[in-house]
Design an enzyme around this catalytic site. Sequence first.
Site, PDB file in Angstrom:
ATOM      1  N   CYS A 181       7.033  -0.506   6.413  1.00 12.56           N
ATOM      2  CA  CYS A 181       6.535   0.712   5.780  1.00 12.56           C
ATOM      3  C   CYS A 181       7.609   1.237   4.840  1.00 12.56           C
ATOM      4  CB  CYS A 181       6.203   1.745   6.852  1.00 12.56           C
ATOM      5  SG  CYS A 181       5.554   3.285   6.186  1.00 12.56           S
ATOM      6  N   LEU A 182       7.195   1.637   3.646  1.00 10.54           N
ATOM      7  CA  LEU A 182       8.149   2.163   2.669  1.00 10.54           C
ATOM      8  C   LEU A 182       8.835   3.425   3.195  1.00 10.54           C
ATOM      9  CD1 LEU A 182       5.936   1.670  -0.504  1.00 10.54           C
ATOM     10  CD2 LEU A 182       7.889   0.277   0.211  1.00 10.54           C
ATOM     11  N   HIS A 231      -1.389   7.086   7.819  1.00 16.56           N
ATOM     12  CA  HIS A 231      -0.484   8.026   7.129  1.00 16.56           C
ATOM     13  C   HIS A 231      -1.182   9.361   6.864  1.00 16.56           C
ATOM     14  CE1 HIS A 231       3.184   5.797   6.322  1.00 16.56           C
ATOM     15  NE2 HIS A 231       2.515   4.762   5.857  1.00 16.56           N
ATOM     16  N   GLN A 258       3.185   9.913   1.513  1.00 13.83           N
ATOM     17  CA  GLN A 258       4.466   9.217   1.312  1.00 13.83           C
ATOM     18  C   GLN A 258       5.157   9.630   0.012  1.00 13.83           C
ATOM     19  OE1 GLN A 258       2.740   5.102   2.183  1.00 13.83           O
ATOM     20  NE2 GLN A 258       4.808   4.961   3.023  1.00 13.83           N
ATOM     21  N   GLY A 266       0.823  -1.207   0.000  1.00 19.23           N
ATOM     22  CA  GLY A 266       0.000   0.000   0.000  1.00 19.23           C
ATOM     23  C   GLY A 266       0.853   1.251   0.000  1.00 19.23           C
ATOM     24  N   HIS A 288      -3.164   0.901   8.627  1.00 17.02           N
ATOM     25  CA  HIS A 288      -1.797   1.416   8.433  1.00 17.02           C
ATOM     26  C   HIS A 288      -1.792   2.567   7.414  1.00 17.02           C
ATOM     27  CE1 HIS A 288       2.719   0.679   7.765  1.00 17.02           C
ATOM     28  NE2 HIS A 288       2.382   1.539   6.820  1.00 17.02           N
ATOM     29  N   GLU A 289      -2.442   2.330   6.262  1.00 15.25           N
ATOM     30  CA  GLU A 289      -2.425   3.355   5.200  1.00 15.25           C
ATOM     31  C   GLU A 289      -3.182   4.613   5.632  1.00 15.25           C
ATOM     32  OE1 GLU A 289      -0.325   3.065   2.978  1.00 15.25           O
ATOM     33  OE2 GLU A 289       0.032   0.925   3.245  1.00 15.25           O
TER      34      GLU A 289
HETATM   35 NI    NI Z   1       3.414   2.904   5.530  1.00 15.86          NI
END
Ligand code: NI
Length: 179
Positions: free
Chosen positions: A99-100, A145, A52, A47, A141-142
């Site tokens: 997480c990226l 953000h 991000q 995701g 999680h997404e």
């Molecule tokens: Ni993340």
Amino acid sequence: MAILKIARMGHPILRLKANPVDDPTAPAVRALVSDMQDTLADIGGIGLAAPQIHVSQRIVIFEVPALRVGVEEAIPLTILINPKIDLLGEETAFGWEACLSVPGLMGYVPRHDRIVYRGYDLSGKEIEREAGGFHARVVQHECDHLDGILYPMRMSDLSQLVFADEYRRHHPDTLEEAD
Ligand code: NI
């Protein structure tokens, strides 16, 4: 096609509350989502949220692979604009997340086990789904953000914040991961 640079933990944009999208059907939103899809496909994550990629707007995309056949169903690529989450019940569960924006690390994070989420797609149509388990974890999680929250901020035991490659070397059977 555009592959965008990912903001990493420490970049202030990741701590902001992102702005609602005025018109989910606007061409600029479609172009942004297309770049998010290219970026996610290039990295191979699960995701991605607009902050991000340095855009403070309430947009997330995700795709949930079938991790446990027969237990959890795969969710195709979903675009959620201005998402809202309602928690169902009090039950929480722990699972590994990555997480990226927090490269190299993973953490064991408590999340609500069952949720209902709503949002809009690119045609302005409302999406409403009930989700549990890993699917619910990815969405939480997404959407975090969009409120300036990274998964380590949800952790209750920081001894479980680890380098993914190091941990896997010692625990080769570790299963779930969300990013
Ligand atoms: Ni993340």
